[in-house]
Design a protein around this motif. Structure first.
Motif, PDB file in Angstrom:
ATOM      1  N   SER A  26       0.825  -1.204   0.000  1.00 16.82           N
ATOM      2  CA  SER A  26       0.000   0.000   0.000  1.00 16.82           C
ATOM      3  C   SER A  26       0.859   1.253   0.000  1.00 16.82           C
ATOM      4  O   SER A  26       0.557   2.249  -0.694  1.00 16.82           O
ATOM      5  CB  SER A  26      -0.919  -0.019   1.227  1.00 16.82           C
ATOM      6  N   ILE A  27       1.962   1.241   0.754  1.00 18.29           N
ATOM      7  CA  ILE A  27       2.867   2.396   0.797  1.00 18.29           C
ATOM      8  C   ILE A  27       3.535   2.601  -0.559  1.00 18.29           C
ATOM      9  O   ILE A  27       3.691   3.743  -1.035  1.00 18.29           O
ATOM     10  CB  ILE A  27       3.919   2.207   1.913  1.00 18.29           C
ATOM     11  N   LEU A  28       3.938   1.478  -1.205  1.00 15.16           N
ATOM     12  CA  LEU A  28       4.551   1.593  -2.536  1.00 15.16           C
ATOM     13  C   LEU A  28       3.562   2.201  -3.538  1.00 15.16           C
ATOM     14  O   LEU A  28       3.934   3.016  -4.400  1.00 15.16           O
ATOM     15  CB  LEU A  28       5.015   0.212  -3.017  1.00 15.16           C
ATOM     16  N   GLU A  29       2.315   1.790  -3.442  1.00 14.56           N
ATOM     17  CA  GLU A  29       1.303   2.295  -4.384  1.00 14.56           C
ATOM     18  C   GLU A  29       1.040   3.790  -4.209  1.00 14.56           C
ATOM     19  O   GLU A  29       0.591   4.470  -5.137  1.00 14.56           O
ATOM     20  CB  GLU A  29       0.009   1.501  -4.213  1.00 14.56           C
ATOM     21  N   ASN A  30       1.316   4.315  -3.008  1.00 15.02           N
ATOM     22  CA  ASN A  30       1.096   5.740  -2.732  1.00 15.02           C
ATOM     23  C   ASN A  30       2.403   6.532  -2.686  1.00 15.02           C
ATOM     24  O   ASN A  30       2.423   7.675  -2.206  1.00 15.02           O
ATOM     25  CB  ASN A  30       0.363   5.909  -1.397  1.00 15.02           C
TER      26      ASN A  30
ATOM     27  N   HIS B  63       8.468   8.988  -5.656  1.00 11.67           N
ATOM     28  CA  HIS B  63       9.543   8.390  -4.848  1.00 11.67           C
ATOM     29  C   HIS B  63       9.470   6.865  -4.847  1.00 11.67           C
ATOM     30  O   HIS B  63      10.101   6.222  -4.009  1.00 11.67           O
ATOM     31  CB  HIS B  63       9.443   8.902  -3.403  1.00 11.67           C
ATOM     32  N   SER B  64       8.730   6.282  -5.761  1.00 10.29           N
ATOM     33  CA  SER B  64       8.535   4.828  -5.760  1.00 10.29           C
ATOM     34  C   SER B  64       9.846   4.070  -5.934  1.00 10.29           C
ATOM     35  O   SER B  64      10.045   3.005  -5.337  1.00 10.29           O
ATOM     36  CB  SER B  64       7.537   4.437  -6.860  1.00 10.29           C
ATOM     37  N   ASP B  65      10.764   4.620  -6.766  1.00  9.88           N
ATOM     38  CA  ASP B  65      12.040   3.927  -6.986  1.00  9.88           C
ATOM     39  C   ASP B  65      12.833   3.797  -5.678  1.00  9.88           C
ATOM     40  O   ASP B  65      13.396   2.734  -5.366  1.00  9.88           O
ATOM     41  CB  ASP B  65      12.888   4.667  -8.030  1.00  9.88           C
ATOM     42  N   GLU B  66      12.886   4.935  -4.930  1.00  7.29           N
ATOM     43  CA  GLU B  66      13.599   4.899  -3.645  1.00  7.29           C
ATOM     44  C   GLU B  66      12.928   3.925  -2.667  1.00  7.29           C
ATOM     45  O   GLU B  66      13.603   3.199  -1.926  1.00  7.29           O
ATOM     46  CB  GLU B  66      13.651   6.301  -3.031  1.00  7.29           C
TER      47      GLU B  66
ATOM     48  N   TYR C 285       8.945 -10.031   0.740  1.00  7.53           N
ATOM     49  CA  TYR C 285       9.170  -8.619   0.430  1.00  7.53           C
ATOM     50  C   TYR C 285       9.511  -8.423  -1.045  1.00  7.53           C
ATOM     51  O   TYR C 285       9.032  -7.460  -1.690  1.00  7.53           O
ATOM     52  CB  TYR C 285      10.288  -8.067   1.307  1.00  7.53           C
ATOM     53  N   THR C 286      10.360  -9.306  -1.598  1.00  3.77           N
ATOM     54  CA  THR C 286      10.724  -9.188  -3.018  1.00  3.77           C
ATOM     55  C   THR C 286       9.502  -9.381  -3.914  1.00  3.77           C
ATOM     56  O   THR C 286       9.314  -8.678  -4.915  1.00  3.77           O
ATOM     57  CB  THR C 286      11.807 -10.229  -3.364  1.00  3.77           C
ATOM     58  N   GLU C 287       8.651 -10.332  -3.543  1.00  2.00           N
ATOM     59  CA  GLU C 287       7.427 -10.574  -4.311  1.00  2.00           C
ATOM     60  C   GLU C 287       6.493  -9.363  -4.234  1.00  2.00           C
ATOM     61  O   GLU C 287       5.794  -9.028  -5.205  1.00  2.00           O
ATOM     62  CB  GLU C 287       6.733 -11.821  -3.776  1.00  2.00           C
ATOM     63  N   THR C 288       6.492  -8.673  -3.081  1.00  2.37           N
ATOM     64  CA  THR C 288       5.671  -7.477  -2.928  1.00  2.37           C
ATOM     65  C   THR C 288       6.119  -6.380  -3.904  1.00  2.37           C
ATOM     66  O   THR C 288       5.296  -5.689  -4.528  1.00  2.37           O
ATOM     67  CB  THR C 288       5.767  -6.966  -1.476  1.00  2.37           C
ATOM     68  N   VAL C 289       7.465  -6.239  -4.034  1.00  2.00           N
ATOM     69  CA  VAL C 289       7.987  -5.252  -4.998  1.00  2.00           C
ATOM     70  C   VAL C 289       7.579  -5.618  -6.416  1.00  2.00           C
ATOM     71  O   VAL C 289       7.178  -4.763  -7.227  1.00  2.00           O
ATOM     72  CB  VAL C 289       9.515  -5.149  -4.871  1.00  2.00           C
ATOM     73  N   LEU C 290       7.643  -6.893  -6.779  1.00  3.33           N
ATOM     74  CA  LEU C 290       7.270  -7.338  -8.127  1.00  3.33           C
ATOM     75  C   LEU C 290       5.779  -7.156  -8.380  1.00  3.33           C
ATOM     76  O   LEU C 290       5.358  -6.891  -9.522  1.00  3.33           O
ATOM     77  CB  LEU C 290       7.672  -8.790  -8.323  1.00  3.33           C
ATOM     78  N   LEU C 291       4.963  -7.314  -7.347  1.00  2.85           N
ATOM     79  CA  LEU C 291       3.528  -7.065  -7.516  1.00  2.85           C
ATOM     80  C   LEU C 291       3.268  -5.607  -7.864  1.00  2.85           C
ATOM     81  O   LEU C 291       2.336  -5.277  -8.606  1.00  2.85           O
ATOM     82  CB  LEU C 291       2.781  -7.450  -6.231  1.00  2.85           C
TER      83      LEU C 291
ATOM     84  N   ASP D  85       5.793  -3.493  -9.172  1.00  8.48           N
ATOM     85  CA  ASP D  85       6.565  -3.133 -10.370  1.00  8.48           C
ATOM     86  C   ASP D  85       7.179  -4.403 -10.952  1.00  8.48           C
ATOM     87  O   ASP D  85       8.277  -4.808 -10.556  1.00  8.48           O
ATOM     88  CB  ASP D  85       7.647  -2.112 -10.006  1.00  8.48           C
ATOM     89  N   MET D  86       6.461  -5.056 -11.864  1.00  4.67           N
ATOM     90  CA  MET D  86       6.913  -6.316 -12.446  1.00  4.67           C
ATOM     91  C   MET D  86       8.200  -6.145 -13.258  1.00  4.67           C
ATOM     92  O   MET D  86       8.956  -7.106 -13.458  1.00  4.67           O
ATOM     93  CB  MET D  86       5.802  -6.901 -13.326  1.00  4.67           C
ATOM     94  N   ASP D  87       8.511  -4.924 -13.705  1.00  4.78           N
ATOM     95  CA  ASP D  87       9.680  -4.685 -14.564  1.00  4.78           C
ATOM     96  C   ASP D  87      10.948  -4.376 -13.776  1.00  4.78           C
ATOM     97  O   ASP D  87      11.989  -4.085 -14.388  1.00  4.78           O
ATOM     98  CB  ASP D  87       9.386  -3.515 -15.527  1.00  4.78           C
TER      99      ASP D  87
END
Length: 344
Positions: free
Chosen positions: A40-44, A48-51, A75-81, A83-85
């Motif tokens: 949820s934090i990544l989506e918002n 600054h999503s890259d950082e 955690y890694t799977e959460t990042v891929l969900l 940003d799959m790229d």
């Protein structure tokens, strides 16, 4: 111009504050191991999503170093969900999955090895049990001279303290000496003992008069299979006194007892203790109403060879008989030494 610069500075400070606040929230979610909240934090995160993604991947890398590959993969799977790229997340997820599979494989192999050792240990114990049972039955059939231990010793020092309510002299002490013999038959599960000794006390230490002779015989059967070797015994005792300080000049009769026999308190140090019901009869006119006795012995064996040794012992015997409210008692303390043949 100054007004424009102030507005720009305030905008930068505000953006930094928001960024720091969001980073703090992300760290809190990572510490709580809450993957849904991290997503949820990544989506918002906006620009600054890259950082934020890198922050999550750094945390996953630290978890891999600590051995927590399951949470690192989560955690890694959460990042891929989100940003799959993300190439770094893809590579890290692949490496973590391989590490996790390797760990599972190691655990399975370790479980197989442990189960194999468990089966081998069970087979070894079963083989030892079969051997011990076979050896036990062989020992039941085999009887040799080693099943017959013998002890022969001298009693160079013996003291006899007597107290009587029947005579003018309330109490007195005698010195004596004698000898003893013990023969036994030892077999798995059972032990038979035959003990005899004779003590001659020539004089009273106080008056220098009066002699005493005492003969003791005890046969005992003991079961050494119990943690404490319980024993039943029967015996015969004869005491003859040539002195006016004792009521009875001669007392003789059988006795029965219960106790422990040759209980090994520590290596080569033994305790024997019996409580006896004395069925004595007297050569005098008066018969006893009740009589009892007790014996406590300590013995230590110095091993010269496995079946040969020298022993030293200290024995204590107490006997008392009663007629109405009157009584007469004897306390003997003996010190002996001798040889042990076939002692176990």
């Amino acid at each position: 111009m100054k007004k424009i610069s102030s507005i720009f500075l305030l905008s930068v400070i505000s953006a930094f504050s928001v960024f720091a606040q969001d980073f703090s929230e992300l760290d809190s979610a990572l510490k709580a191991e809450d993957s849904s909240r991290v997503l949820s934090i990544l989506e918002n995160a906006g620009s600054h999503s890259d950082e934020f993604e890198q922050r999550v991947l750094d945390e996953a890398a630290e978890l891999v170093m600590k051995g927590n590959v399951d949470l690192a993969a989560d955690y890694t799977e959460t990042v891929l969900l989100f940003d799959m790229d993300n190439k770094k997340a893809q590579e890290m997820y692949t490496a973590i999955e391989k590490a996790r599979k390797d760990k599972i494989k190691e655990q399975q192999e370790a479980a197989v090895v442990a189960e194999k050792k468990k089966v081998e240990e069970k087979a070894r114990r079963l083989q030892e049990y079969k051997f011990s049972v076979a050896e036990y039955y062989r020992s039941l059939k085999k009887v040799s001279y080693r099943n017959f231990p013998v002890e022969i010793g001298l009693i160079p020092l013996a003291f006899d303290y007597e107290a009587s309510s029947f005579t003018e002299t309330d109490s007195f002490l005698r010195y004596g000496f004698g000898g003893e013999v013990k023969a036994a038959f030892v077999h798995p599960g059972i032990k038979f003992d035959l003990n005899l000794d004779y003590i001659h006390s020539p004089v009273m230490l106080a008056s220098g008069e009066g002699t005493k002779g005492e003969f003791n015989l005890r046969a005992a059967v003991t079961s050494p299979v119990f943690p404490v070797p319980l024993s039943l015994s029967a015996g015969y005792r004869n005491r003859t006194v040539k002195s006016n300080a004792s009521l009875y000049k001669s007392i003789s009769g059988p006795l029965i007892g219960i106790g422990v026999n040759d209980f090994e308190l520590m290596q080569d140090f033994f305790l024997t203790a019996f409580f006896d019901l004395d069925l004595s009869s007297s050569m005098s006119d008066s018969m006893q109403d009740f009589a009892f006795g007790a014996e406590v012995d300590f013995k230590y064996i110095f091993r010269i060879k496995p079946m040969l040794g020298i022993y030293v012992a200290e024995k204590n015997r107490f006997n008392a008989f009663f007629i109405g409210h009157e009584s007469e008692s004897y306390l003997d303390c003996l010190f002996s030494a001798g040889i042990v043949l076939n002692g176990r």
